[in-house]
Write a protein that holds these residues in place. Sequence first.
Motif, PDB file in Angstrom:
ATOM      1  N   LEU A  41       0.805  -1.221   0.000  1.00  0.00           N
ATOM      2  CA  LEU A  41       0.000   0.000   0.000  1.00  0.00           C
ATOM      3  C   LEU A  41       0.837   1.269   0.000  1.00  0.00           C
ATOM      4  CD1 LEU A  41      -3.002  -0.750   2.383  1.00  0.00           C
ATOM      5  CD2 LEU A  41      -3.012  -0.530  -0.098  1.00  0.00           C
ATOM      6  N   THR A  42       2.046   1.212   0.536  1.00  0.00           N
ATOM      7  CA  THR A  42       2.881   2.415   0.576  1.00  0.00           C
ATOM      8  C   THR A  42       3.094   2.970  -0.824  1.00  0.00           C
ATOM      9  OG1 THR A  42       4.033   1.671   2.569  1.00  0.00           O
ATOM     10  CG2 THR A  42       5.117   3.367   1.263  1.00  0.00           C
ATOM     11  N   ASN A  43       3.613   2.162  -1.711  1.00  0.00           N
ATOM     12  CA  ASN A  43       3.876   2.636  -3.070  1.00  0.00           C
ATOM     13  C   ASN A  43       2.596   2.794  -3.890  1.00  0.00           C
ATOM     14  OD1 ASN A  43       6.666   2.857  -2.719  1.00  0.00           O
ATOM     15  ND2 ASN A  43       6.960   0.687  -3.160  1.00  0.00           N
ATOM     16  N   LEU A  44       1.625   1.901  -3.672  1.00  0.00           N
ATOM     17  CA  LEU A  44       0.358   2.022  -4.392  1.00  0.00           C
ATOM     18  C   LEU A  44      -0.325   3.347  -4.078  1.00  0.00           C
ATOM     19  CD1 LEU A  44      -1.338  -1.496  -4.242  1.00  0.00           C
ATOM     20  CD2 LEU A  44      -0.707  -0.224  -6.286  1.00  0.00           C
ATOM     21  N   MET A  45      -0.350   3.709  -2.808  1.00  0.00           N
ATOM     22  CA  MET A  45      -1.012   4.948  -2.402  1.00  0.00           C
ATOM     23  C   MET A  45      -0.316   6.155  -3.029  1.00  0.00           C
ATOM     24  SD  MET A  45      -2.054   6.098   1.411  1.00  0.00           S
ATOM     25  CE  MET A  45      -3.003   7.568   1.745  1.00  0.00           C
ATOM     26  N   ARG A  46       0.986   6.091  -3.112  1.00  0.00           N
ATOM     27  CA  ARG A  46       1.736   7.207  -3.693  1.00  0.00           C
ATOM     28  C   ARG A  46       1.457   7.363  -5.183  1.00  0.00           C
ATOM     29  NH1 ARG A  46       7.266   6.243  -0.092  1.00  0.00           N
ATOM     30  NH2 ARG A  46       6.438   7.319   1.739  1.00  0.00           N
ATOM     31  N   VAL A  47       1.176   6.272  -5.864  1.00  0.00           N
ATOM     32  CA  VAL A  47       0.849   6.348  -7.289  1.00  0.00           C
ATOM     33  C   VAL A  47      -0.610   6.755  -7.494  1.00  0.00           C
ATOM     34  CG1 VAL A  47       0.601   4.994  -9.416  1.00  0.00           C
ATOM     35  CG2 VAL A  47       2.646   4.740  -8.005  1.00  0.00           C
ATOM     36  N   VAL A  48      -1.520   6.116  -6.764  1.00  0.00           N
ATOM     37  CA  VAL A  48      -2.945   6.436  -6.913  1.00  0.00           C
ATOM     38  C   VAL A  48      -3.217   7.889  -6.519  1.00  0.00           C
ATOM     39  CG1 VAL A  48      -5.263   5.877  -6.084  1.00  0.00           C
ATOM     40  CG2 VAL A  48      -3.677   4.045  -6.590  1.00  0.00           C
ATOM     41  N   SER A  49      -2.491   8.389  -5.539  1.00  0.00           N
ATOM     42  CA  SER A  49      -2.689   9.766  -5.073  1.00  0.00           C
ATOM     43  C   SER A  49      -2.302  10.808  -6.116  1.00  0.00           C
ATOM     44  CB  SER A  49      -1.889  10.009  -3.790  1.00  0.00           C
ATOM     45  OG  SER A  49      -2.322   9.141  -2.778  1.00  0.00           O
ATOM     46  N   LEU A  50      -1.534  10.424  -7.109  1.00  0.00           N
ATOM     47  CA  LEU A  50      -1.209  11.361  -8.196  1.00  0.00           C
ATOM     48  C   LEU A  50      -2.471  11.867  -8.883  1.00  0.00           C
ATOM     49  CD1 LEU A  50       1.879   9.602  -9.811  1.00  0.00           C
ATOM     50  CD2 LEU A  50       1.875  11.834  -8.668  1.00  0.00           C
ATOM     51  N   SER A  51      -3.529  11.066  -8.832  1.00  0.00           N
ATOM     52  CA  SER A  51      -4.787  11.474  -9.463  1.00  0.00           C
ATOM     53  C   SER A  51      -5.328  12.757  -8.841  1.00  0.00           C
ATOM     54  CB  SER A  51      -5.819  10.358  -9.358  1.00  0.00           C
ATOM     55  OG  SER A  51      -6.147  10.100  -8.010  1.00  0.00           O
ATOM     56  N   VAL A  52      -5.017  12.987  -7.569  1.00  0.00           N
ATOM     57  CA  VAL A  52      -5.467  14.211  -6.899  1.00  0.00           C
ATOM     58  C   VAL A  52      -4.818  15.433  -7.550  1.00  0.00           C
ATOM     59  CG1 VAL A  52      -5.492  15.458  -4.701  1.00  0.00           C
ATOM     60  CG2 VAL A  52      -5.887  12.990  -4.734  1.00  0.00           C
ATOM     61  N   VAL A  53      -3.534  15.336  -7.848  1.00  0.00           N
ATOM     62  CA  VAL A  53      -2.826  16.446  -8.505  1.00  0.00           C
ATOM     63  C   VAL A  53      -3.319  16.601  -9.937  1.00  0.00           C
ATOM     64  CG1 VAL A  53      -0.581  17.327  -9.237  1.00  0.00           C
ATOM     65  CG2 VAL A  53      -0.777  16.107  -7.069  1.00  0.00           C
ATOM     66  N   PHE A  54      -3.439  15.489 -10.660  1.00  0.00           N
ATOM     67  CA  PHE A  54      -3.880  15.559 -12.050  1.00  0.00           C
ATOM     68  C   PHE A  54      -5.263  16.186 -12.169  1.00  0.00           C
ATOM     69  CE2 PHE A  54      -1.167  11.521 -12.827  1.00  0.00           C
ATOM     70  CZ  PHE A  54      -0.023  12.284 -12.951  1.00  0.00           C
ATOM     71  N   SER A  55      -6.161  15.809 -11.271  1.00  0.00           N
ATOM     72  CA  SER A  55      -7.526  16.344 -11.354  1.00  0.00           C
ATOM     73  C   SER A  55      -7.579  17.831 -11.029  1.00  0.00           C
ATOM     74  CB  SER A  55      -8.476  15.560 -10.447  1.00  0.00           C
ATOM     75  OG  SER A  55      -8.170  15.784  -9.094  1.00  0.00           O
ATOM     76  N   SER A  56      -6.625  18.316 -10.221  1.00  0.00           N
ATOM     77  CA  SER A  56      -6.618  19.749  -9.911  1.00  0.00           C
ATOM     78  C   SER A  56      -6.313  20.599 -11.144  1.00  0.00           C
ATOM     79  CB  SER A  56      -5.630  20.054  -8.778  1.00  0.00           C
ATOM     80  OG  SER A  56      -4.305  19.829  -9.190  1.00  0.00           O
ATOM     81  N   PHE A  57      -5.697  19.988 -12.147  1.00  0.00           N
ATOM     82  CA  PHE A  57      -5.424  20.695 -13.393  1.00  0.00           C
ATOM     83  C   PHE A  57      -6.665  20.840 -14.272  1.00  0.00           C
ATOM     84  CE2 PHE A  57      -1.010  19.680 -12.427  1.00  0.00           C
ATOM     85  CZ  PHE A  57      -0.343  20.812 -12.875  1.00  0.00           C
ATOM     86  N   SER A  58      -7.685  20.032 -14.026  1.00  0.00           N
ATOM     87  CA  SER A  58      -8.843  20.025 -14.926  1.00  0.00           C
ATOM     88  C   SER A  58     -10.083  20.708 -14.364  1.00  0.00           C
ATOM     89  CB  SER A  58      -9.188  18.589 -15.306  1.00  0.00           C
ATOM     90  OG  SER A  58      -9.579  17.845 -14.176  1.00  0.00           O
ATOM     91  N   ILE A  59     -10.073  21.109 -13.114  1.00  0.00           N
ATOM     92  CA  ILE A  59     -11.273  21.654 -12.488  1.00  0.00           C
ATOM     93  C   ILE A  59     -11.720  22.955 -13.150  1.00  0.00           C
ATOM     94  CG2 ILE A  59     -12.182  22.641 -10.342  1.00  0.00           C
ATOM     95  CD1 ILE A  59     -10.570  20.481  -8.852  1.00  0.00           C
TER      96      ILE A  59
END
Length: 196
Positions: free
Chosen positions: A113-131
């Motif tokens: 989960l450590t590395n998975l969470m760090r990759v999945v959490s990138l979606s939070v940054v990516f979505s901030s570009f599209s709002i």
Amino acid sequence: MDSNIKEKTVNGVIWSSIDRFSVQIVSLVVQIIIARILTPNDFGVIGMLTIFIAIAQTFVDSGFSNALIRKENRTETDNCTVFYFNLGVGLVSYLTLFLMAPLVAKFYETPILTNLMRVVSLSVVFSSFSIVQTAILTIRVDFKKQAIASLGSIILSGALGIFFAYHDYGPWALAIQHSSNTLFTAVFLWILEGIY
């Protein structure tokens, strides 16, 4: 003028419906294919992270996109302010999730989960570009471009997810699919929003 507004509204409803149904259908097909390849445990591992991503996503939007849509005399300064605020909150949220990842993995006793969470959490940054781009297209009642962006991103991210699932990446296939979906959506919206 009234006929122009009526036509835009009808087109908006049609494209919004196309967006909803096509994305749901493609997403369902992709998930069925991936579910046939992966194990329930792979889905469960990603499911553990869903609540953290959902909470972070709530902070990123913070209702400013709706405020931008409702504001009558919005300026480019308003758009920029909301964009940079969302981006800042997205980066802070990602950093928080990045640092929390080892604690979450320890809590669930699942080291991956450590590395998975760090990759999945990138979606939070990516979505901030599209709002802001989504808000601008909504203001213009341009649901066609939003539908194209959503459908294109779900097809590409779904193909990536299936590819990685087929090549035995397990839960990483789902993590890559989720993060790439938000990345592709942001890229498509930036490209399409610039095309008038």
